[in-house]
Scaffold this active site. Structure first.
Site, mmCIF file in Angstrom:
data_model
loop_
_atom_site.group_PDB
_atom_site.id
_atom_site.type_symbol
_atom_site.label_atom_id
_atom_site.label_comp_id
_atom_site.label_asym_id
_atom_site.label_seq_id
_atom_site.Cartn_x
_atom_site.Cartn_y
_atom_site.Cartn_z
ATOM 1 N N HIS A 243 3.080 -10.499 10.530
ATOM 2 C CA HIS A 243 3.970 -9.343 10.434
ATOM 3 C C HIS A 243 3.702 -8.543 9.153
ATOM 4 O O HIS A 243 3.783 -7.315 9.162
ATOM 5 C CB HIS A 243 5.458 -9.715 10.522
ATOM 6 C CG HIS A 243 6.304 -8.486 10.580
ATOM 7 N ND1 HIS A 243 6.477 -7.757 11.743
ATOM 8 C CD2 HIS A 243 6.924 -7.783 9.607
ATOM 9 C CE1 HIS A 243 7.190 -6.683 11.473
ATOM 10 N NE2 HIS A 243 7.478 -6.666 10.181
ATOM 11 N N HIS A 270 6.381 -3.160 1.399
ATOM 12 C CA HIS A 270 6.271 -1.701 1.581
ATOM 13 C C HIS A 270 6.070 -0.973 0.257
ATOM 14 O O HIS A 270 5.288 -0.030 0.176
ATOM 15 C CB HIS A 270 7.505 -1.169 2.288
ATOM 16 C CG HIS A 270 7.657 -1.714 3.670
ATOM 17 N ND1 HIS A 270 6.678 -1.595 4.631
ATOM 18 C CD2 HIS A 270 8.653 -2.418 4.261
ATOM 19 C CE1 HIS A 270 7.070 -2.176 5.741
ATOM 20 N NE2 HIS A 270 8.265 -2.690 5.548
#
Ligand SMILES: [Zn+2]
Length: 310
Positions: A243, A270
């Site tokens: 993921h 992120h």
């Protein structure tokens, strides 16, 4: 015969709907084909009276604390774009208009698989314009504490060679490392199905902060004290690192074009990925634009010449 990798969009419109993982808002998406050189453009159809289009690009990145939020010059925002961005980048969809009637993209099952299905059901359509790629020439590295991410020059594979490591104290995850040569095929088989994850211990704090309001075991792998709580278990033994790769594919797509090089990341997220893309765009001497000819890049050819080669 020499052929250039052409840009792609979808063959016809497509729809999907679901709940935003952080906002809990129910949103609908309408995907439509876009002309060459559009890129991925999101439109907040529920916002009127101001510019409601937000380009998926590093220059549009806002908050990256729990997901990737993009915003335009008018301050219009859209959260959690990374899993759809990953599906587009993984499949090679370069141009797309995504209308959404709420503040956040739907989380669906927590992976990119439902977005892949929507895009493939619509069909991919090749366009006339060649697709440019970013060829890494010199290493670019960013660090945030113990976390690091780098883009390095790469020989022998015309694409993105991903090498990602994660390290979690919880033994249900532990240390996981995976390397994938990113192609549409490897994206579908190795990455697209991996779901987002979170810790039960963090859930209350997230909710108190107004986040994770749409999170459930239907869209998040929940880890608690050495075990996966979801009754169905894992889709892969190392679903967690897969993921993180999925997220990185979406975050790196914010560079505005596919990257040819090696991506090496230790505990990426992120914020780190966004910093890497920013550093890439701020270091133009470390890369150059190229076109792909049958997977073999021909350096520095002018677009007119490429059109002539066809
Ligand atoms: Zn994610």
């Amino acid at each position: 015969m020499i052929s250039v990798r052409k840009q792609q969009t979808i063959a016809g419109p497509a729809m999907c709907a679901g709940v935003g993982v952080h906002s809990g808002a129910h949103v609908r998406l309408a995907l439509t084909p876009a002309p060459a050189d559009t890129g991925i453009v999101f439109v907040r159809s529920d916002v009127r009276g101001v510019d409601n289009a937000i380009r998926a690009h590093a220059n549009s990145i806002g908050d990256t604390r729990n997901c990737t939020t993009i915003r335009n010059a008018s301050g219009v925002e859209l959260a959690t774009v990374e899993h759809l961005m990953s599906a587009c980048a993984g499949l090679g969809v370069d141009n797309l208009i995504v209308e959404v009637d709420g503040p956040e993209l739907p989380i669906l099952d927590g992976s990119s698989a439902p977005f892949v299905q929507v895009l493939l059901n619509a069909g991919l359509k090749q366009q006339h314009a060649p697709q440019r790629v970013i060829r890494i020439l010199e290493p670019i590295e960013v660090r945030m504490g113990a976390k690091s991410a780098a883009l390095l020059p790469m020989e022998g594979f015309e694409g993105l060679d991903m090498d990602v490591t994660i390290r979690f104290a919880d033994p249900a995850i532990g240390v996981q490392r995976r390397r994938v040569h990113l192609t549409p095929e490897s994206f579908l088989s190795d990455i697209a199905d991996a779901r987002t994850f979170g810790f039960l211990a963090d859930a209350e704090a997230m909710r108190a902060a107004g986040l994770g309001l749409g999170a459930s075991m239907a869209n998040t792998l929940v880890v608690d004290s050495g075990r996966v709580v979801n009754p169905e278990g894992l889709r892969f033994d190392d679903e967690f690192v897969r993921h993180k790769m999925l997220d990185a594919v979406g975050d790196l797509a914010m560079a505005g074009a596919p990257i040819c090089g090696r991506f090496v990341a230790d505990q990426p997220g992120h914020a780190l990925n966004a910093r890497l893309v920013r550093a890439l765009l701020d270091t133009p001497e470390a890369w150059r634009w190229e076109y792909d000819f049958d997977g073999e890049a021909i350096h520095g050819r002018a677009p007119e010449l490429i059109a002539a080669v066809g």
